[in-house]
Scaffold this active site. Structure first.
Site, PDB file in Angstrom:
ATOM      1  N   SER A  69       0.811  -1.225   0.000  1.00  0.00           N
ATOM      2  CA  SER A  69       0.000   0.000   0.000  1.00  0.00           C
ATOM      3  C   SER A  69       0.837   1.265   0.000  1.00  0.00           C
ATOM      4  O   SER A  69       0.302   2.368  -0.053  1.00  0.00           O
ATOM      5  CB  SER A  69      -0.893   0.022   1.239  1.00  0.00           C
ATOM      6  OG  SER A  69      -1.662  -1.132   1.313  1.00  0.00           O
ATOM      7  N   HIS A 132       1.443  -5.031   9.915  1.00  0.00           N
ATOM      8  CA  HIS A 132       0.430  -5.306   8.890  1.00  0.00           C
ATOM      9  C   HIS A 132      -0.833  -5.912   9.504  1.00  0.00           C
ATOM     10  O   HIS A 132      -1.749  -6.275   8.791  1.00  0.00           O
ATOM     11  CB  HIS A 132       0.962  -6.311   7.860  1.00  0.00           C
ATOM     12  CG  HIS A 132       1.913  -5.730   6.851  1.00  0.00           C
ATOM     13  ND1 HIS A 132       1.775  -4.467   6.319  1.00  0.00           N
ATOM     14  CD2 HIS A 132       3.001  -6.271   6.232  1.00  0.00           C
ATOM     15  CE1 HIS A 132       2.753  -4.264   5.443  1.00  0.00           C
ATOM     16  NE2 HIS A 132       3.500  -5.320   5.378  1.00  0.00           N
ATOM     17  N   SER A 162       0.683  -4.836  -7.673  1.00  0.00           N
ATOM     18  CA  SER A 162       1.969  -4.616  -7.011  1.00  0.00           C
ATOM     19  C   SER A 162       2.411  -5.888  -6.286  1.00  0.00           C
ATOM     20  O   SER A 162       3.571  -6.304  -6.361  1.00  0.00           O
ATOM     21  CB  SER A 162       1.833  -3.456  -6.020  1.00  0.00           C
ATOM     22  OG  SER A 162       3.040  -3.257  -5.325  1.00  0.00           O
ATOM     23  N   TYR A 221      -2.623   6.274  -0.578  1.00  0.00           N
ATOM     24  CA  TYR A 221      -1.467   6.331  -1.481  1.00  0.00           C
ATOM     25  C   TYR A 221      -1.748   7.300  -2.629  1.00  0.00           C
ATOM     26  O   TYR A 221      -0.888   8.090  -3.009  1.00  0.00           O
ATOM     27  CB  TYR A 221      -1.191   4.927  -2.029  1.00  0.00           C
ATOM     28  CG  TYR A 221       0.046   4.805  -2.899  1.00  0.00           C
ATOM     29  CD1 TYR A 221       1.291   4.589  -2.326  1.00  0.00           C
ATOM     30  CD2 TYR A 221      -0.040   4.910  -4.286  1.00  0.00           C
ATOM     31  CE1 TYR A 221       2.428   4.482  -3.122  1.00  0.00           C
ATOM     32  CE2 TYR A 221       1.093   4.796  -5.081  1.00  0.00           C
ATOM     33  CZ  TYR A 221       2.323   4.588  -4.499  1.00  0.00           C
ATOM     34  OH  TYR A 221       3.450   4.483  -5.283  1.00  0.00           O
ATOM     35  N   ARG A 287       9.268  -0.311  -7.120  1.00  0.00           N
ATOM     36  CA  ARG A 287       8.980  -0.729  -8.491  1.00  0.00           C
ATOM     37  C   ARG A 287       8.642   0.511  -9.302  1.00  0.00           C
ATOM     38  O   ARG A 287       9.486   1.321  -9.614  1.00  0.00           O
ATOM     39  CB  ARG A 287       7.867  -1.789  -8.500  1.00  0.00           C
ATOM     40  CG  ARG A 287       7.755  -2.570  -9.800  1.00  0.00           C
ATOM     41  CD  ARG A 287       6.630  -3.599  -9.758  1.00  0.00           C
ATOM     42  NE  ARG A 287       5.314  -3.009  -9.602  1.00  0.00           N
ATOM     43  CZ  ARG A 287       4.470  -2.760 -10.600  1.00  0.00           C
ATOM     44  NH1 ARG A 287       4.793  -3.085 -11.825  1.00  0.00           N
ATOM     45  NH2 ARG A 287       3.292  -2.199 -10.359  1.00  0.00           N
ATOM     46  N   LYS A 288       7.345   0.678  -9.586  1.00  0.00           N
ATOM     47  CA  LYS A 288       6.919   1.735 -10.495  1.00  0.00           C
ATOM     48  C   LYS A 288       6.331   2.946  -9.767  1.00  0.00           C
ATOM     49  O   LYS A 288       6.492   4.081 -10.186  1.00  0.00           O
ATOM     50  CB  LYS A 288       5.839   1.154 -11.386  1.00  0.00           C
ATOM     51  CG  LYS A 288       6.105   1.200 -12.861  1.00  0.00           C
ATOM     52  CD  LYS A 288       4.960   0.458 -13.536  1.00  0.00           C
ATOM     53  CE  LYS A 288       4.856   0.765 -14.996  1.00  0.00           C
ATOM     54  NZ  LYS A 288       3.737  -0.008 -15.591  1.00  0.00           N
TER      55      LYS A 288
HETATM   56  P1  A3P Z   1       4.226  -0.614  -7.232  1.00  0.00           P
HETATM   57  O1  A3P Z   1       4.492  -2.092  -7.187  1.00  0.00           O
HETATM   58  O2  A3P Z   1       2.845  -0.295  -7.723  1.00  0.00           O
HETATM   59  O3  A3P Z   1       5.259   0.158  -7.932  1.00  0.00           O
HETATM   60  P2  A3P Z   1       4.902  -1.448   0.225  1.00  0.00           P
HETATM   61  O4  A3P Z   1       5.959  -0.489   0.584  1.00  0.00           O
HETATM   62  O5  A3P Z   1       3.683  -1.348   1.094  1.00  0.00           O
HETATM   63  O6  A3P Z   1       5.432  -2.821   0.096  1.00  0.00           O
HETATM   64  O7  A3P Z   1       4.370  -1.007  -1.213  1.00  0.00           O
HETATM   65  C1  A3P Z   1       5.182  -1.084  -2.348  1.00  0.00           C
HETATM   66  C2  A3P Z   1       4.650  -0.151  -3.408  1.00  0.00           C
HETATM   67  O8  A3P Z   1       4.999   1.191  -3.077  1.00  0.00           O
HETATM   68  C3  A3P Z   1       5.260  -0.440  -4.772  1.00  0.00           C
HETATM   69  O9  A3P Z   1       4.238  -0.091  -5.708  1.00  0.00           O
HETATM   70  C4  A3P Z   1       6.430   0.509  -4.776  1.00  0.00           C
HETATM   71  O10 A3P Z   1       6.938   0.808  -6.055  1.00  0.00           O
HETATM   72  C5  A3P Z   1       5.820   1.734  -4.110  1.00  0.00           C
HETATM   73  N1  A3P Z   1       6.837   2.633  -3.522  1.00  0.00           N
HETATM   74  C6  A3P Z   1       7.947   2.289  -2.834  1.00  0.00           C
HETATM   75  N2  A3P Z   1       8.641   3.364  -2.480  1.00  0.00           N
HETATM   76  C7  A3P Z   1       7.977   4.434  -2.952  1.00  0.00           C
HETATM   77  C8  A3P Z   1       8.213   5.847  -2.924  1.00  0.00           C
HETATM   78  N3  A3P Z   1       9.285   6.351  -2.326  1.00  0.00           N
HETATM   79  N4  A3P Z   1       7.316   6.652  -3.525  1.00  0.00           N
HETATM   80  C9  A3P Z   1       6.233   6.144  -4.135  1.00  0.00           C
HETATM   81  N5  A3P Z   1       5.948   4.839  -4.208  1.00  0.00           N
HETATM   82  C10 A3P Z   1       6.801   3.974  -3.617  1.00  0.00           C
END
Ligand code: A3P
Length: 321
Positions: A69, A132, A162, A221, A287-288
């Site tokens: 998230s 979590h 994701s 988010y 990731r993205k």
């Molecule tokens: P995506 O897979 O859609 O790119 P979590 O931290 O809860 O595991 O969530 C991971 C998601 O947050 C991934 O999404 C990741 O790329 C994104 N994420 C991680 N660092 C981030 C940042 N600094 N800014 C924005 N999104 C970020």
């Protein structure tokens, strides 16, 4: 005594073995239905220990989320906001440590060693932790104290996409590369996903944030992406570290946003090559970071099924994406 310990261990083993089970995607680890949420079976003892032993302090700040998230991003932001007077942004520990190391999870990290309880009393205040697990399962002392909870929520469609990408990155035997996206969507719709059902998870914190806005801050988010500065200021105020006019004039907020941006964190040596969490390299957490990436992956039928579920389970309570 040791004997007593053994009896308790046996009791716990019996208890764990009786919990309903379903297939998990992380290699051999299945999920157990514990307190109405699906949890990796290997984590249940950690959670029981956390629930039994953790003593909250009034100054504690707890970051809660469903996986994928935006937990990592929020950890980076929160850590930086709270510690900005202790170190310059140019030598913040964030440059050398993954955010999950700086704001540790109760269930994956702090209570992961069942032979030894963590010593948390020496951590300077405010202590930053994360989890979590659903609101209903948080330890009583956390609910009773003045500690604050920040929850980050995200469109379930993006969470699924994701999560699916993330899951394929796990180490060797733990990899779930055999799981199709279709199967992922299916378990999410059944609520049989890690820390799910997602609607219970989100609603638990959502309702608390409405009833008790001093206690629970509910962030999305999508909002954080759209207007990062406003949301970060809101976060800083909520945790008791508001930005002064002087700081604003010095563009401190902008500097923090830049530091915690996906691109910046992803390019750090520690996040390119390091590893802190079990099974996952640090780089798997970046990731993205795009809102609506689901449109590139989910079929029309999947979207229809999920949107119906979201309407029924979440929109009815005012929670929309
Ligand atoms: P995506 O897979 O859609 O790119 P979590 O931290 O809860 O595991 O969530 C991971 C998601 O947050 C991934 O999404 C990741 O790329 C994104 N994420 C991680 N660092 C981030 C940042 N600094 N800014 C924005 N999104 C970020």
């Amino acid at each position: 005594s040791n004997e007593l310990c053994d009896v308790q261990d046996q009791d716990q083993e019996l208890f764990l073995s009786k919990l309903p089970k379903t297939k998990g995607w992380l290699g051999s680890s299945d999920l157990s239905l514990y307190q109405n949420f699906w949890c990796p079976s290997t984590l249940v003892p950690n959670i029981i220990s956390f629930q039994k032993h953790f003593q909250a302090h009034d100054q504690d700040i707890i970051l809660a989320s469903k996986p994928k998230s935006g937990t990592t991003w929020l950890k980076a932001l929160l850590f930086t906001i709270v510690n900005r007077t202790n170190s310059n942004l140019s030598d913040t520990p964030l440059l050398n440590s993954n955010p999950h190391e700086l704001v540790p999870f109760f269930e994956f990290t702090l209570y992961a060693n069942n032979n030894e309880l963590p010593n948390l009393s020496d951590i300077p205040s405010p202590r930053l932790f994360s989890t979590h697990i659903p609101y209903a399962s948080l330890p009583e002392s956390m609910k009773d104290s003045k500690s604050r909870i920040v929850y980050i929520c995200r469109n379930p469609l993006d969470i699924i996409v994701s999560h699916w990408h993330f899951a394929t990155q796990a180490d060797g035997v733990h990899s779930c590369s055999k799981w199709t996206l279709e199967e992922f969507v299916d378990v999410y719709c059944k609520g049989e996903e890690i820390f799910g059902p997602f609607w219970n998870h989100m609603l638990g914190y959502w309702k608390q944030s409405l009833e008790n806005p001093q206690k629970v801050l509910f962030l999305k988010y999508e909002d954080l992406k759209k207007d990062t500065k406003t949301q970060v200021k809101r976060l800083a105020e909520f945790v008791g570290f508001p930005f002064s006019l002087e700081e604003e004039n010095k563009d401190i907020v902008e500097d923090i946003l830049k530091l915690c941006s996906l691109r910046n964190l992803k390019d750090l040596e520690v996040n390119k090559h390091g590893k802190f969490m079990p099974y996952f390299d640090n780089k798997s957490y970046f990731r993205k970071g795009q809102v609506g990436d689901w449109a590139n992956h989910l079929t029309k039928a999947m979207v229809k099924r999920l949107e119906k579920l979201i309407r029924e389970k979440l929109s009815a309570y005012g929670l929309t994406f």
